[in-house]
Scaffold this active site. Structure first.
Site, short mmCIF file in Angstrom:
data_model
loop_
_atom_site.label_atom_id
_atom_site.label_comp_id
_atom_site.label_asym_id
_atom_site.label_seq_id
_atom_site.Cartn_x
_atom_site.Cartn_y
_atom_site.Cartn_z
N GLY A 16 0.77 -1.24 0.00
CA GLY A 16 0.00 0.00 0.00
C GLY A 16 0.80 1.28 0.00
N SER A 22 2.25 8.22 2.83
CA SER A 22 1.43 7.03 3.06
C SER A 22 1.62 6.48 4.47
CB SER A 22 1.78 5.93 2.06
OG SER A 22 1.57 6.30 0.74
N ILE A 95 -4.33 -1.05 2.37
CA ILE A 95 -4.99 -0.91 1.07
C ILE A 95 -6.47 -0.63 1.31
CG2 ILE A 95 -5.59 -2.03 -1.09
CD1 ILE A 95 -3.24 -3.91 -0.66
N TYR A 160 -18.02 9.63 5.12
CA TYR A 160 -17.26 8.38 5.00
C TYR A 160 -18.08 7.33 4.26
CZ TYR A 160 -13.47 5.22 6.31
OH TYR A 160 -12.39 4.37 6.29
N LYS A 167 -15.03 -0.96 6.42
CA LYS A 167 -14.01 -1.03 7.47
C LYS A 167 -14.52 -1.81 8.68
CE LYS A 167 -10.50 1.40 5.80
NZ LYS A 167 -9.18 0.79 5.55
#
Length: 259
Positions: A16, A22, A95, A160, A167
């Site tokens: 990722g 990041s 990711i 979101y 998630k």
């Protein structure tokens, strides 16, 4: 006598990394600084020029393409690590992806196709990585699997949208994997960073307001950083974290405890 995280002799995969900001890169830096050897991946040929210099800074032993949407690419990464190392001590899975129109729309209006794509990339790819990692971690006598969640998995966060349920599924999957893999000495955690100015997060509408709220509303009056996440990742991968598994751990300067 001070305790220090020592990962010398450990080898692992970081999925990722997109650029220097990041969360995955923050983790990779901390793991490498503690002595681990790394395999890092880049999404595609367009992304490689941004990731390759970072891989060089990390002295990564393997740099490989990996788009989990492309059949066989994730499997090829694990095959390369099996040939190169013959074992695996950790995986950092950072990711997440959703079609942009799905992310910007109401969950109520999400399509089955868009929801499935977001779930496959952001959640099931972690399950696939765990399955591929299991035999290599058994060769190492155990290991650690880490993935990245967000507060929106547990509470409703404005804008979101689709990613909240995705998630939540990821956090649940990490607990089930912890239960299934514990007898092999494999530990599994979801880390939950607060809002951070990463490229992936920039796709969320009104993200600047979310950053400002996080900065001013958290008990520590700041945001967490990718480096903070990396320090926790290094601890969990190390022998110091050997008796911990199945947790969702917040790295958000305490924002999650506030109403």
């Amino acid at each position: 006598m001070a305790l220090a995280v020592d990962l010398k002799g450990k080898v692992g995969l970081v999925l990722g990394i997109a650029n220097e900001q990041s969360i995955a890169f923050g983790c990779a830096q901390a793991l490498r600084q503690a002595g681990a050897a790394l395999c890092v991946t880049y999404l595609n040929d367009k992304a490689r020029p941004h990731v390759e210099p970072l891989a060089q800074r990390l002295q990564a032993e393997l740099l490989l393409p990996c788009d989990v949407r492309q059949p066989g690419q994730l499997e090829a990464v694990f095959a390369a690590m099996a040939e190169h190392w013959g074992k695996l001590d950790f995986v950092v899975h950072s990711i997440a992806w959703s079609p942009l129109d799905e992310l910007h729309g109401r969950l109520l209006d999400s399509t089955a196709e868009g929801f499935a794509q977001a779930m496959d990339v952001s959640c099931h790819s972690f399950v696939r990585a765990a399955r591929l990692a299991e035999p290599l971690m058994q060769q190492a006598g155990g290991g650690t699997l880490l993935t990245m969640s967000y507060y929106g998995a547990d509470k409703v966060v404005a804008h979101y949208n689709l990613m909240g349920p995705v998630k939540a599924a990821l956090e649940s999957a990490s607990r089930y994997l912890a239960a299934e893999l514990g007898s092999s000495g494999i530990r599994v955690h979801a880390l939950s960073p607060g809002p951070m100015p990463t490229r992936a997060a920039s796709g969320i509408e009104q993200f600047d307001q979310l950053l400002d709220k996080g900065r001013h509303h958290s008990p520590l009056q700041r945001l967490g950083t990718p480096e903070d996440v990396g320090h926790l990742a290094a601890f969990l991968v190390s022998d110091l974290g050997a008796h911990l598994t199945g947790s969702t751990l917040f790295v958000d300067a305490g924002l999650n405890i506030m109403s």
